[in-house]
Design an enzyme around this catalytic site. Sequence first.
Site, PDB file in Angstrom:
ATOM      1  N   ARG A 104       1.089  -3.944   0.983  1.00 17.39           N
ATOM      2  CA  ARG A 104       2.548  -4.002   1.257  1.00 17.39           C
ATOM      3  C   ARG A 104       3.002  -5.509   1.106  1.00 17.39           C
ATOM      4  O   ARG A 104       2.647  -6.170   1.947  1.00 17.39           O
ATOM      5  CB  ARG A 104       3.029  -3.175   2.444  1.00 17.39           C
ATOM      6  CG  ARG A 104       2.712  -1.771   2.334  1.00 17.39           C
ATOM      7  CD  ARG A 104       3.957  -1.191   3.496  1.00 17.39           C
ATOM      8  NE  ARG A 104       3.849  -1.797   4.679  1.00 17.39           N
ATOM      9  CZ  ARG A 104       4.641  -1.418   5.812  1.00 17.39           C
ATOM     10  NH1 ARG A 104       5.499  -0.283   5.434  1.00 17.39           N
ATOM     11  NH2 ARG A 104       4.865  -1.803   6.760  1.00 17.39           N
ATOM     12  N   THR A 108       9.155  -7.670   1.259  1.00 17.06           N
ATOM     13  CA  THR A 108       9.909  -6.449   0.693  1.00 17.06           C
ATOM     14  C   THR A 108       9.338  -5.118   1.096  1.00 17.06           C
ATOM     15  O   THR A 108      10.182  -4.069   0.824  1.00 17.06           O
ATOM     16  CB  THR A 108       9.936  -6.759  -0.781  1.00 17.06           C
ATOM     17  OG1 THR A 108       8.460  -6.341  -1.257  1.00 17.06           O
ATOM     18  CG2 THR A 108      10.340  -8.061  -1.330  1.00 17.06           C
ATOM     19  N   ASP A 200      -1.107  -1.502  12.772  1.00 15.04           N
ATOM     20  CA  ASP A 200      -1.623  -1.486  11.382  1.00 15.04           C
ATOM     21  C   ASP A 200      -2.860  -0.856  11.275  1.00 15.04           C
ATOM     22  O   ASP A 200      -3.880  -1.537  12.024  1.00 15.04           O
ATOM     23  CB  ASP A 200      -1.694  -3.069  11.316  1.00 15.04           C
ATOM     24  CG  ASP A 200      -2.016  -3.445   9.410  1.00 15.04           C
ATOM     25  OD1 ASP A 200      -3.145  -2.758   9.276  1.00 15.04           O
ATOM     26  OD2 ASP A 200      -1.215  -4.076   9.161  1.00 15.04           O
ATOM     27  N   ASP A 203      -5.877  -3.163   9.879  1.00 18.30           N
ATOM     28  CA  ASP A 203      -6.293  -4.110  10.901  1.00 18.30           C
ATOM     29  C   ASP A 203      -7.184  -3.462  11.792  1.00 18.30           C
ATOM     30  O   ASP A 203      -8.265  -4.136  12.566  1.00 18.30           O
ATOM     31  CB  ASP A 203      -5.169  -5.076  11.432  1.00 18.30           C
ATOM     32  CG  ASP A 203      -4.663  -6.079  10.426  1.00 18.30           C
ATOM     33  OD1 ASP A 203      -5.332  -6.461   9.660  1.00 18.30           O
ATOM     34  OD2 ASP A 203      -3.434  -6.206  10.551  1.00 18.30           O
TER      35      ASP A 203
HETATM   36  C1  PRP Z   1      -0.933   0.136   4.880  1.00 20.18           C
HETATM   37  C2  PRP Z   1      -1.468   1.494   4.835  1.00 20.18           C
HETATM   38  C3  PRP Z   1      -0.542   2.234   3.737  1.00 20.18           C
HETATM   39  C4  PRP Z   1       0.744   1.413   3.644  1.00 20.18           C
HETATM   40  C5  PRP Z   1       1.778   2.556   4.029  1.00 20.18           C
HETATM   41  O1  PRP Z   1      -1.398  -0.467   4.091  1.00 20.18           O
HETATM   42  O2  PRP Z   1      -2.666   1.908   4.901  1.00 20.18           O
HETATM   43  O3  PRP Z   1      -1.393   2.026   2.527  1.00 20.18           O
HETATM   44  O4  PRP Z   1       0.431   0.485   4.500  1.00 20.18           O
HETATM   45  O5  PRP Z   1       2.796   1.821   3.930  1.00 20.18           O
HETATM   46  P1  PRP Z   1       4.109   2.317   2.816  1.00 20.18           P
HETATM   47  O6  PRP Z   1       4.129   3.830   2.952  1.00 20.18           O
HETATM   48  O7  PRP Z   1       5.335   1.675   3.446  1.00 20.18           O
HETATM   49  O8  PRP Z   1       3.673   1.814   1.745  1.00 20.18           O
HETATM   50  P2  PRP Z   1      -1.243  -2.205   3.944  1.00 20.18           P
HETATM   51  O9  PRP Z   1      -0.287  -2.278   3.171  1.00 20.18           O
HETATM   52  O10 PRP Z   1      -0.909  -2.556   5.435  1.00 20.18           O
HETATM   53  O11 PRP Z   1      -2.848  -2.740   3.424  1.00 20.18           O
HETATM   54  P3  PRP Z   1      -4.151  -2.400   4.176  1.00 20.18           P
HETATM   55  O12 PRP Z   1      -4.603  -1.217   4.196  1.00 20.18           O
HETATM   56  O13 PRP Z   1      -4.716  -3.554   3.344  1.00 20.18           O
HETATM   57  O14 PRP Z   1      -4.074  -3.309   5.593  1.00 20.18           O
HETATM   58  N1  URA Z   2       1.287   0.278   7.672  1.00 20.97           N
HETATM   59  C1  URA Z   2       0.433   0.490   8.763  1.00 20.97           C
HETATM   60  O1  URA Z   2      -0.842   0.486   8.815  1.00 20.97           O
HETATM   61  N2  URA Z   2       1.146   1.056   9.822  1.00 20.97           N
HETATM   62  C2  URA Z   2       2.249   1.234   9.792  1.00 20.97           C
HETATM   63  O2  URA Z   2       2.910   1.700  10.769  1.00 20.97           O
HETATM   64  C3  URA Z   2       2.991   1.114   8.622  1.00 20.97           C
HETATM   65  C4  URA Z   2       2.407   0.769   7.606  1.00 20.97           C
END
Ligand code: PRP
Ligand code: URA
Length: 209
Positions: A104, A108, A200, A203
């Site tokens: 994400r 945005t 997160d 993380d």
């Molecule tokens: C997180 C999560 C989803 C997304 C959800 O990933 O694992 O993929 O956010 O958010 P959304 O429904 O608003 O799109 P992130 O973008 O943090 O990436 P990561 O898994 O690499 O930490």
């Molecule tokens: N992605 C995450 O990992 N946690 C949230 O709460 C939203 C998006």
Amino acid sequence: MAELHVLNHPLIHHKLAVLRDKNTGVKEFREVVGEISTLMCYEATRDIPTVDVEVETPVAMARVKTLGDTKVTIVPILRAGLGMVDPMIKLLPSARVGHIGLFRDPDTHEPIKYYCKMPDDISQSRVFIVDPMLATGGSASAAITFIKEYGCKSITLVNIIAAPEGIAVIRRDHPDVNIYAAAVDERLNENAYIVPGLGDAGDRIFGTK
Ligand code: PRP
Ligand code: URA
């Protein structure tokens, strides 16, 4: 309209409590993501077609049900979805795995694709997209759109925690896709994080913060 299945079970509730706790460390967090994923896999595959065959028990012939050659593909949304793959493969040892890398944009909150590799024959497969978090729904909706471009007809979304906003987006964009969630939380905050959520997921699984 996409069906929403929320797993309501004491084991799931207990394990979710561990994930939500900010004091849970990376080792336990990873293990519990795996345990919940196994339980979710059991539920989400409930309608996979079976094939009747005969086997001989030590006592008699028995008519039994097997998965036959039903093709299954698990597609984790990187990174956090990776934490759900191995536990699902334990139950579905012949499953293929496709990967979609999305993150994400911090400002945005729009998903940005950085990687994709799908099995060749994915169009004939039952596809399970896995990601612990369904927040705005942007990442999952983009992943589903992308997988549909391969001709896939049967797609299921498996999330550990879903926000109402994300569920609404999937229902609007992909009414043919059923959603399995271990919990549906209250809402998103101003940073598009799920409240109360678990923070997160990426993380916490990979120990990057
Ligand atoms: C997180 C999560 C989803 C997304 C959800 O990933 O694992 O993929 O956010 O958010 P959304 O429904 O608003 O799109 P992130 O973008 O943090 O990436 P990561 O898994 O690499 O930490
Ligand atoms: N992605 C995450 O990992 N946690 C949230 O709460 C939203 C998006």
